[in-house]
Design a protein around this motif. Structure first.
Motif, PDB file in Angstrom:
ATOM      1  N   ASN A   1     129.532   3.059 -72.389  1.00  0.00           N
ATOM      2  CA  ASN A   1     128.107   3.020 -72.056  1.00  0.00           C
ATOM      3  C   ASN A   1     127.628   4.382 -71.557  1.00  0.00           C
ATOM      4  O   ASN A   1     128.412   5.220 -71.109  1.00  0.00           O
ATOM      5  CB  ASN A   1     127.839   1.941 -71.011  1.00  0.00           C
ATOM      6  CG  ASN A   1     128.046   0.550 -71.577  1.00  0.00           C
ATOM      7  OD1 ASN A   1     127.326   0.124 -72.459  1.00  0.00           O
ATOM      8  ND2 ASN A   1     129.059  -0.131 -71.096  1.00  0.00           N
ATOM      9  N   ILE A   2     126.311   4.579 -71.639  1.00  0.00           N
ATOM     10  CA  ILE A   2     125.690   5.838 -71.243  1.00  0.00           C
ATOM     11  C   ILE A   2     125.116   5.703 -69.830  1.00  0.00           C
ATOM     12  O   ILE A   2     124.341   4.784 -69.560  1.00  0.00           O
ATOM     13  CB  ILE A   2     124.564   6.224 -72.219  1.00  0.00           C
ATOM     14  CG1 ILE A   2     125.074   6.296 -73.660  1.00  0.00           C
ATOM     15  CG2 ILE A   2     123.924   7.543 -71.796  1.00  0.00           C
ATOM     16  CD1 ILE A   2     126.022   7.421 -73.955  1.00  0.00           C
ATOM     17  N   PRO A   3     125.475   6.590 -68.899  1.00  0.00           N
ATOM     18  CA  PRO A   3     124.897   6.541 -67.553  1.00  0.00           C
ATOM     19  C   PRO A   3     123.429   6.956 -67.556  1.00  0.00           C
ATOM     20  O   PRO A   3     122.962   7.630 -68.477  1.00  0.00           O
ATOM     21  CB  PRO A   3     125.756   7.527 -66.758  1.00  0.00           C
ATOM     22  CG  PRO A   3     126.307   8.458 -67.794  1.00  0.00           C
ATOM     23  CD  PRO A   3     126.472   7.662 -69.050  1.00  0.00           C
ATOM     24  N   LEU A   4     122.715   6.552 -66.507  1.00  0.00           N
ATOM     25  CA  LEU A   4     121.290   6.852 -66.399  1.00  0.00           C
ATOM     26  C   LEU A   4     121.020   7.762 -65.208  1.00  0.00           C
ATOM     27  O   LEU A   4     121.587   7.579 -64.132  1.00  0.00           O
ATOM     28  CB  LEU A   4     120.476   5.566 -66.238  1.00  0.00           C
ATOM     29  CG  LEU A   4     120.698   4.426 -67.241  1.00  0.00           C
ATOM     30  CD1 LEU A   4     119.687   3.318 -66.988  1.00  0.00           C
ATOM     31  CD2 LEU A   4     120.631   4.914 -68.669  1.00  0.00           C
ATOM     32  N   LEU A   5     120.126   8.718 -65.405  1.00  0.00           N
ATOM     33  CA  LEU A   5     119.625   9.541 -64.310  1.00  0.00           C
ATOM     34  C   LEU A   5     118.339   8.924 -63.793  1.00  0.00           C
ATOM     35  O   LEU A   5     117.484   8.496 -64.584  1.00  0.00           O
ATOM     36  CB  LEU A   5     119.351  10.971 -64.784  1.00  0.00           C
ATOM     37  CG  LEU A   5     120.540  11.773 -65.319  1.00  0.00           C
ATOM     38  CD1 LEU A   5     120.075  13.169 -65.739  1.00  0.00           C
ATOM     39  CD2 LEU A   5     121.657  11.859 -64.287  1.00  0.00           C
ATOM     40  N   ILE A   6     118.190   8.858 -62.465  1.00  0.00           N
ATOM     41  CA  ILE A   6     116.976   8.330 -61.849  1.00  0.00           C
ATOM     42  C   ILE A   6     116.417   9.374 -60.895  1.00  0.00           C
ATOM     43  O   ILE A   6     117.108  10.335 -60.537  1.00  0.00           O
ATOM     44  CB  ILE A   6     117.229   6.989 -61.127  1.00  0.00           C
ATOM     45  CG1 ILE A   6     118.361   7.127 -60.099  1.00  0.00           C
ATOM     46  CG2 ILE A   6     117.563   5.905 -62.139  1.00  0.00           C
ATOM     47  CD1 ILE A   6     118.638   5.845 -59.305  1.00  0.00           C
ATOM     48  N   ALA A   7     115.160   9.189 -60.498  1.00  0.00           N
ATOM     49  CA  ALA A   7     114.446  10.261 -59.798  1.00  0.00           C
ATOM     50  C   ALA A   7     114.722  10.361 -58.306  1.00  0.00           C
ATOM     51  O   ALA A   7     114.606  11.453 -57.736  1.00  0.00           O
ATOM     52  CB  ALA A   7     112.940  10.109 -60.029  1.00  0.00           C
TER      53      ALA A   7
END
Length: 203
Positions: free
Chosen positions: A65-71
């Motif tokens: 799976n692909i990790p997510l960047l959050i603000a």
């Protein structure tokens, strides 16, 4: 390199240039972006999007799976659910920074971007360009290191694999990165944190 390159000041990213990169992302394209760890390939996380885009660019195995960047730290509660108290403590201590937390995904994360067990990997990057992109896009960015699967990640613009560059719509040149090591990954799915991948931050 035939792919357009957009040079952005990593200390004070120009809003106009950030807008150009976000516009490309909003078209459903993959874009190479700098982060605090390594250069990454990013795409917007929307109901219409699919992480298959990044997996094709990287030649990444289907099951990964692909990790997510959050603000920001506050986004942990927005995009995660059933969060243990230690997840909040680690986020408050290490974000923005090179720590990825695997948590239960909230309903705001499209199913295509979650693992089979309903989890998602989240991180707030400590890099002005990445944060500016996130704030302008107002949605998480799926982001994986900008290299072919199994190859070394790029810490500078010059280290970027030409084949990866050809497979994306835009490359954001943010200069050399201070990190150079992929983030520490910690599972927050149980009663205690479990390190899944050692990295710059020791838990």
């Amino acid at each position: 390199m035939n792919t357009p390159v957009l040079a952005i000041d990593p200390t004070t990213p120009e809003p106009k240039l950030i807008g150009q990169a976000v516009h490309m992302l909003a078209q459903g394209e993959a874009v190479v972006v700098p982060t605090d760890t390594v250069y990454g390939i990013a795409q917007l996380v929307t109901p219409e999007a699919s992480p298959e885009l990044l997996k094709r660019v990287k030649e990444r195995p289907e099951e990964k799976n692909i990790p997510l960047l959050i603000a920001s730290v506050k986004d942990l509660e927005r995009y995660g659910s059933e969060l243990p108290s230690y997840a909040f403590e680690m986020a408050a201590k290490h974000w923005p920074g090179a720590l990825t937390l695997v948590v239960r995904a909230s309903e705001e994360i499209p199913k295509s971007f979650t693992a089979e067990d309903g989890s998602v990997a989240l991180r707030v990057p400590a890099h002005a360009i990445a944060l500016a992109l996130l704030e302008a896009a107002k949605t998480p960015l799926a982001c994986s290191s900008a290299n072919l699967s199994g190859k070394a990640p790029a810490r500078t613009f010059d280290e970027l694999d030409p084949l990866v560059a050809l497979r994306v719509a835009l490359v954001v040149d943010g200069g050399s990165l201070t990190g150079g090591i992929a983030s520490t990954v910690v599972s927050c799915l149980g009663e205690k944190p479990v390190v899944l991948r050692p990295g710059p931050i020791v838990i």
